[in-house]
Motif scaffolding. Structure first.
Motif, short mmCIF file in Angstrom:
data_model
loop_
_atom_site.label_atom_id
_atom_site.label_comp_id
_atom_site.label_asym_id
_atom_site.label_seq_id
_atom_site.Cartn_x
_atom_site.Cartn_y
_atom_site.Cartn_z
N LEU A 71 0.85 -1.20 0.00
CA LEU A 71 0.00 0.00 0.00
C LEU A 71 0.88 1.25 0.00
O LEU A 71 0.65 2.21 -0.75
CB LEU A 71 -0.89 -0.02 1.24
CG LEU A 71 -2.01 1.02 1.27
CD1 LEU A 71 -3.05 0.70 0.20
CD2 LEU A 71 -2.67 1.05 2.65
N ASN A 72 1.91 1.18 0.83
CA ASN A 72 2.88 2.26 0.95
C ASN A 72 3.48 2.55 -0.43
O ASN A 72 3.59 3.71 -0.86
CB ASN A 72 3.94 1.81 1.95
CG ASN A 72 5.05 2.83 2.13
OD1 ASN A 72 4.77 4.02 2.12
ND2 ASN A 72 6.27 2.34 2.27
N PHE A 73 3.84 1.48 -1.13
CA PHE A 73 4.45 1.61 -2.46
C PHE A 73 3.48 2.31 -3.42
O PHE A 73 3.86 3.24 -4.15
CB PHE A 73 4.81 0.22 -2.97
CG PHE A 73 5.55 0.24 -4.27
CD1 PHE A 73 6.88 0.70 -4.33
CD2 PHE A 73 4.96 -0.22 -5.43
CE1 PHE A 73 7.56 0.70 -5.52
CE2 PHE A 73 5.65 -0.22 -6.64
CZ PHE A 73 6.96 0.24 -6.68
N VAL A 74 2.23 1.85 -3.36
CA VAL A 74 1.23 2.44 -4.26
C VAL A 74 1.08 3.93 -3.98
O VAL A 74 1.07 4.76 -4.90
CB VAL A 74 -0.13 1.71 -4.09
CG1 VAL A 74 -1.24 2.46 -4.84
CG2 VAL A 74 -0.02 0.29 -4.61
N ILE A 75 0.98 4.28 -2.69
CA ILE A 75 0.81 5.70 -2.32
C ILE A 75 2.00 6.52 -2.82
O ILE A 75 1.85 7.59 -3.41
CB ILE A 75 0.63 5.84 -0.80
CG1 ILE A 75 -0.70 5.22 -0.39
CG2 ILE A 75 0.67 7.30 -0.38
CD1 ILE A 75 -0.89 5.09 1.12
N GLY A 81 3.83 10.30 -8.71
CA GLY A 81 3.46 10.49 -10.11
C GLY A 81 2.81 11.84 -10.33
O GLY A 81 3.11 12.55 -11.30
N LEU A 82 1.89 12.20 -9.36
CA LEU A 82 1.22 13.48 -9.48
C LEU A 82 2.24 14.61 -9.41
O LEU A 82 2.17 15.60 -10.15
CB LEU A 82 0.17 13.63 -8.37
CG LEU A 82 -1.06 12.71 -8.54
CD1 LEU A 82 -1.99 12.84 -7.34
CD2 LEU A 82 -1.81 13.04 -9.83
N LYS A 83 3.22 14.46 -8.48
CA LYS A 83 4.24 15.50 -8.31
C LYS A 83 5.09 15.62 -9.58
O LYS A 83 5.47 16.73 -9.99
CB LYS A 83 5.12 15.18 -7.12
CG LYS A 83 4.41 15.44 -5.79
CD LYS A 83 5.43 15.55 -4.67
CE LYS A 83 4.73 16.21 -3.48
NZ LYS A 83 5.68 16.77 -2.55
N VAL A 84 5.41 14.49 -10.17
CA VAL A 84 6.21 14.53 -11.40
C VAL A 84 5.43 15.25 -12.49
O VAL A 84 5.97 16.09 -13.22
CB VAL A 84 6.58 13.10 -11.84
CG1 VAL A 84 7.21 13.11 -13.25
CG2 VAL A 84 7.56 12.46 -10.86
N LEU A 85 4.11 14.93 -12.54
CA LEU A 85 3.27 15.57 -13.56
C LEU A 85 3.23 17.08 -13.36
O LEU A 85 3.28 17.85 -14.31
CB LEU A 85 1.85 15.00 -13.51
CG LEU A 85 1.69 13.60 -14.15
CD1 LEU A 85 0.24 13.16 -14.09
CD2 LEU A 85 2.16 13.60 -15.60
N SER A 86 3.12 17.48 -12.06
CA SER A 86 3.03 18.92 -11.81
C SER A 86 4.41 19.58 -11.85
O SER A 86 4.53 20.78 -11.69
CB SER A 86 2.35 19.19 -10.47
OG SER A 86 3.17 18.69 -9.44
N GLY A 87 5.43 18.78 -11.99
CA GLY A 87 6.77 19.31 -12.18
C GLY A 87 7.51 19.65 -10.91
O GLY A 87 8.59 20.24 -10.94
N GLN A 95 11.80 7.55 -8.80
CA GLN A 95 12.40 6.23 -9.01
C GLN A 95 13.19 5.80 -7.76
O GLN A 95 13.00 4.72 -7.20
CB GLN A 95 13.33 6.33 -10.23
CG GLN A 95 14.25 5.14 -10.44
CD GLN A 95 13.48 3.99 -11.07
OE1 GLN A 95 12.44 4.22 -11.72
NE2 GLN A 95 13.94 2.77 -10.84
N ALA A 96 14.04 6.73 -7.30
CA ALA A 96 14.89 6.43 -6.14
C ALA A 96 14.03 6.22 -4.90
O ALA A 96 14.22 5.26 -4.14
CB ALA A 96 15.87 7.58 -5.92
N PHE A 97 13.06 7.12 -4.72
CA PHE A 97 12.24 7.06 -3.50
C PHE A 97 11.42 5.76 -3.42
O PHE A 97 11.32 5.14 -2.36
CB PHE A 97 11.30 8.27 -3.45
CG PHE A 97 10.76 8.51 -2.09
CD1 PHE A 97 11.53 9.17 -1.14
CD2 PHE A 97 9.49 8.08 -1.74
CE1 PHE A 97 11.05 9.37 0.13
CE2 PHE A 97 9.00 8.26 -0.47
CZ PHE A 97 9.77 8.92 0.49
N SER A 98 10.87 5.35 -4.56
CA SER A 98 10.07 4.12 -4.53
C SER A 98 10.97 2.92 -4.22
O SER A 98 10.57 1.97 -3.54
CB SER A 98 9.34 3.93 -5.86
OG SER A 98 10.28 3.78 -6.91
N GLN A 99 12.21 3.02 -4.71
CA GLN A 99 13.19 1.96 -4.41
C GLN A 99 13.43 1.87 -2.89
O GLN A 99 13.42 0.80 -2.30
CB GLN A 99 14.50 2.31 -5.11
CG GLN A 99 15.43 1.12 -5.30
CD GLN A 99 14.97 0.29 -6.49
OE1 GLN A 99 14.49 0.83 -7.49
NE2 GLN A 99 15.06 -1.02 -6.36
#
Ligand SMILES: Nc1ncnc2c1ncn2[C@@H]1O[C@H](COP(=O)(O)OP(=O)(O)OP(=O)(O)O)[C@@H](O)[C@H]1O
Ligand SMILES: [Mg+2]
Length: 402
Positions: A71-75, A81-87, A95-99
Motif C-alpha cells: 500500500l505504501n508503495f502504491v501511495i 506520479g502526481l508531483k512529477v506531472l506537476s513538475g 524512481q529512487a524514492f520508490s526503491q
C-alpha cells in the motif's frame, strides 16, 4: 499469550491421554468413561481454541505487513506520479524514492514473520526453563574413591533425613550390618523402610550423620560406582520392552557376561524357568505392553532373577515377593538363602514368616528403629514385633497355615 496457552494445553492433553491409556482398566471399572471423554473434550477444545488464535495471528501477521508495504508503495508512486506531472519532482527522484520504500518494507515483513517464530519459541522456552530450574542432584565430592572387594559392612551413623523439611522423618538412626548378615526391616506402611533403601543407594542425600560401606563414606564414592555393588529388587517391578533374556541379563555390570547355562540355572533357582518354558518363544519372548503376557508374581520373579544373575556385593529386597503365592515364596526364599550367602542383604517384608531366619530384625516406625534383635528374642520381648507377628497369625496371613 496464545502460544503460552497452546503449549500449556498441548502438555495437558498429552498427559491426560497417557494417563487414561495406562489406567483404562481402572477407568472402566469405576465407570468413568463418559467423564474421561468429557474431560478430554474440554482440554482438546482448549487446545483447539488457543492453537486457532495463535495460528490465526501468526498467519495474518505476514500478509498484513506485506499489504501495508505494498500500500505504501502504491501511495508513493501515485503521489510521486502526481508531483512529477506537476513538475515539483523529477522522475529520477521518484524512481529512487520508490526503491527506498521497497527496501524498507522488505525487512519489516521479514521481521514480522520472525516475530511469530520468536513468540512461539519464547512460550516454549518458558517451559524449558521451568525444567532447568529444578534443583540439581548434589554434585559428587572432588576426591572420590572406589571400593574394591566389598565385604559388606554397612553402617548408618546418626542419620538424619526428611523429604520435606517441614515433616521430619528420620531424626537419628544408627544401625550396623556386619558382612554377610541378613538384615530384615519390618514396620507399618509409611514407616520409612523404602526410604532407608533410597538413602543407602544415594537416590536421596542424607541431611546429617553418615552412611559407610566397609568404613568408606558413601558420599566419597561416586553414585555410579556405589550402585555397581548393589543388586536390588524394588517394590514396583520394572521390565522394559525387550526379550525375557535381555530383561534378565539387564543387571550385569559393564564387561560381565554369563553363559546360557548359568542364566538358565539362575532362572531355575528363581522359578522363572518354569513359566518361561511355557511361552512359545521361551527366553526370546518379546515383552511389550507393561502388563501383558506375565502375571504380577511372574514379573516379580523376573526382577529377583535379574538381581540374582547380577551377583551383587550387597543385596536389597524391598517387598520382593509380595505378589508371589506363599508356596513359591518359600521356594524363592530358599533360592535366595543361597544367593544371600556371603553377602550383606537387606530384606524388607510385610509377611514376617519370610524373615524369621534373618540375623537381625529391625522394627521401624515413624523413621526410627523401635526394636531390634533376632526373631526369638523379639517374640520373647513381647513388644512391637511380637504384636505384628501375632496380628498376622490372627489374620491367617501366615504360611504355616497354608
Ligand atoms: N519422594 C517422596 N517425597 C516426599 N515424601 C515421601 C516420598 N517418598 C516417601 N515419602 C513419605 O515418607 C514416608 C516413608 O515412606 P516409605 O516409602 O519409606 O515407607 P515404607 O516404610 O517403605 O512403606 P511401605 O511399607 O508402604 O512400602 C511416608 O510417609 C511417605 O509418605
Ligand atoms: Mg516401601
Amino acid at each position: 499469550p496464545y502460544y503460552i496457552r497452546q503449549w500449556d494445553a498441548t502438555g495437558k492433553v498429552n498427559s491426560q491421554v497417557e494417563e487414561m491409556f495406562s489406567g483404562h482398566m481402572v477407568i472402566r471399572a469405576y465407570g468413568q468413561e463418559d467423564e474421561t471423554i468429557d474431560e478430554f473434550d474440554r482440554r482438546n477444545r482448549e487446545l483447539y481454541d488457543s492453537s486457532f488464535m495463535a495460528t490465526l495471528i501468526a498467519g495474518i501477521n505476514m500478509p498484513v505487513t506485506q499489504f501495508f508495504g505494498n500500500l505504501n508503495f502504491v501511495i508513493v508512486v501515485v503521489v510521486g506520479g502526481l508531483k512529477v506531472l506537476s513538475g515539483t519532482m523529477t522522475l529520477g527522484d521518484l524512481q529512487a524514492f520508490s526503491q527506498y520504500s521497497r527496501q524498507l518494507s522488505q525487512p519489516l515483513g521479514q521481521l514480522s514473520s520472525m516475530a511469530t517464530i520468536l513468540q512461539s519459541s519464547l512460550a516454549s522456552a518458558e517451559r524449558i526453563f521451568e525444567f532447568l530450574d529444578e534443583p540439581e542432584e548434589v554434585a559428587e565430592r572432588e576426591h572420590t574413591q572406589d571400593i574394591k572387594d566389598v565385604k559388606g559392612l554397612v553402617r548408618f551413623d546418626h542419620v538424619k533425613f526428611s523429604y520435606d523439611p517441614a515433616e521430619p522423618l528420620i531424626e537419628d538412626l544408627s544401625l550396623e550390618a556386619k558382612p554377610g548378615q541378613t538384615i530384615a526391616i519390618v514396620g507399618p506402611t509409611g514407616a520409612g523402610k523404602t526410604t532407608l533403601v533410597n538413602l543407602l543407594m544415594r537416590f536421596y542425600e542424607i541431611q546429617g550423620g553418615s552412611i559407610t560401606i566397609d568404613g568408606v563414606d558413601t558420599r566419597d564414592i561416586t553414585r555410579h560406582d556405589l550402585r555397581q555393588h548393589f543388586g536390588m529388587v524394588l517394590q514396583d517391578t520394572w521390565l522394559f520392552d525387550g526379550t525375557i533374556r535381555e530383561n534378565l541379563l539387564y543387571g550385569l555390570h559393564e564387561g560381565k557376561t554369563i553363559s546360557e547355562e548359568q542364566m538358565i540355572e539362575g532362572a531355575k533357582a528363581c522359578h522363572v524357568d518354569e513359566f518361561v518354558r511355557r511361552l512359545p518363544d521361551g527366553y526370546d519372548t518379546e515383552l511389550k505392553d507393561e502388563t501383558a503376557e506375565l502375571s504380577q508374581g511372574e514379573r516379580q520373579l523376573m526382577t529377583i532373577c535379574r538381581a540374582f544373575l547380577s551377583d551383587p556385593d550387597i543385596l536389597i529386597l524391598d517387598e520382593a515377593t509380595s505378589s508371589v503365592d506363599t508356596r513359591t515364596e518359600v521356594l524363592v526364599q530358599q533360592a535366595m538363602n543361597h544367593l544371600r550367602e556371603g553377602r550383606t542383604s537387606f530384606v524388607i517384608a510385610h509377611r514376617l514368616s519370610t524373615i524369621r531366619d534373618a540375623d537381625l530384625i529391625l522394627v521401624v516406625n515413624h523413621g526410627s528403629i523401635v526394636e531390634q534383635g533376632r526373631h526369638e528374642e523379639l517374640l520373647a520381648k513381647g513388644g512391637a514385633y511380637a504384636n505384628l507377628y501375632q496380628a498376622q497369625f490372627a489374620n491367617g496371613d501366615n504360611i504355616e497355615e497354608d
